[in-house]
Write a protein that holds these residues in place. Sequence first.
Motif, short mmCIF file in Angstrom:
data_model
loop_
_atom_site.label_atom_id
_atom_site.label_comp_id
_atom_site.label_asym_id
_atom_site.label_seq_id
_atom_site.Cartn_x
_atom_site.Cartn_y
_atom_site.Cartn_z
N SER A 1 -0.18 4.25 -0.44
CA SER A 1 -0.97 5.42 -0.09
C SER A 1 -0.46 6.03 1.22
O SER A 1 0.11 5.36 2.06
N SER B 1 -8.21 7.38 3.66
CA SER B 1 -9.20 6.44 4.21
C SER B 1 -9.47 5.31 3.21
O SER B 1 -9.17 5.42 2.02
N GLU B 2 -10.06 4.24 3.72
CA GLU B 2 -10.42 3.12 2.86
C GLU B 2 -11.43 3.55 1.80
O GLU B 2 -11.37 3.12 0.65
N ASN C 1 0.84 -1.18 0.00
CA ASN C 1 0.00 0.00 0.00
C ASN C 1 0.88 1.24 0.00
O ASN C 1 1.54 1.55 0.98
N LYS D 1 -9.57 5.31 -0.90
CA LYS D 1 -8.83 4.36 -1.74
C LYS D 1 -9.77 3.70 -2.76
O LYS D 1 -9.42 3.54 -3.93
N LYS D 2 -10.95 3.30 -2.29
CA LYS D 2 -11.91 2.66 -3.19
C LYS D 2 -12.39 3.63 -4.26
O LYS D 2 -12.57 3.26 -5.42
#
Length: 439
Positions: free
Chosen positions: A49, A54-55, A47, A58-59
């Motif tokens: 990032s 935040s997740e 990862n 990312k999505k």
Amino acid sequence: MKHPRRLMAAVAAVAITGAAGAVAVSRSGDGSGPPGGTAVALGAPGNQSTPELSEAAKKSRQREVDLLLAKRATAVLSGDLKGFLAAVDPKQPKLVARQRLLFVNLRKFGFSSLKYFTADSWAAPQLTEKFGPTTYTTRVMMRYQIAGLDPRPVQTDLGYTFVQRSNLWVLVEDGGIDETLSRDGHRQPWDFQEVELVRRGKVVVVVDRRELALGRKIARISEDAVDAVRRHWPRGWNGSVMVVAMAEPRVMATLWTTGNGRGWTIAAKAVTLYEGEQAGRTKGAPVGSRIVVNPALRKDLDEDLLVHEMTHVATVPLGGQVPIWLAEGLAEYVRCRSVEDDPQWTVDPYRRSVRSKYLPGMKKLPDSAGFDQNGDRAYGQSWWAVEYLADDIGMKKVAALYTDLAVHGTSEAAYGAILKRHTGKTPAGLAAAVKKFRG
């Protein structure tokens, strides 16, 4: 029909580096390398990032980049160069030029389907430092199907780096993590200089644009090789095959040497393609193969070499569980039979060499270690084993044995049982019979 190079090919004992079908024709030093047909990702995904991302972010980033990639795939299929380059950083003329050339090459292959999508993000701190905090480096999967060649889609991977500018994602690097991607199944013929494709029937030959005459020559030879395989392999094959014969050394994704201390340089390799990833994680079922020719030997390519490799192309979709002696022995059997289709040529010198040099000390059917230790011996013994089986049970039953093993020969016990069922012999018994066979 005369074949000025065929006698040399017929009498030479050649070495095999794995079931993928790499034929050795010249020695070079004491090299060693990875086993044939195995694609290994050299790096580890991570990862990259920043911690505060935040997740959900990312999505969202992945969805937006996947949408961008989908538009690029559509642009290739529709011939929209402007659409393909829309997401490429215009401030980088070299990147734009590479991507323009990529588009030109991709259009020549005639994809019936094409999809790009992100697979996983990769830690690339040097790229983040270069391009800023929004940098997103990801392994991208290219899932494609070439019309007339691939019965089902196959995949390859590439590494792209994007940055966010004015809420839009822009491609800023197309090779920043190449060294961490797999050597097999990564670089493709369209990734280098401009290519030209020569099509003759179901044969497609890929050469450099400036070597069109060579492509036409190889296409003619390839058609003859396809006909030879179809004559001597009892199971059906539609003859669809791609031969890559480019000058670029990197097109030979895995060029290694092996042997008994002297080493062997491979002349060509039948590279297996899978439904899943080529990088060795989840390959799925084998779909087919491409024949990749050693760039240094592309101008000397002959029918005999292609017959051997095309036998692998014809048989690999059956499954990947065939023991190496049978896979390579069958390919050599078909090659030798095709040589003797011409009454002016014979493989008798090869027969005498195998009988006198390699059979007396034979204790078992060759395995991968045997090929690594002495390619000449293992290759000759494997060919002779198939010659014996063809004489003893006939080629239709040899094909049935091959097919059964390809699907079900996943363990030593299964292998022994299948061999006994088709030949009436155990592996040791078959080895003893092959050793006694005079041909």
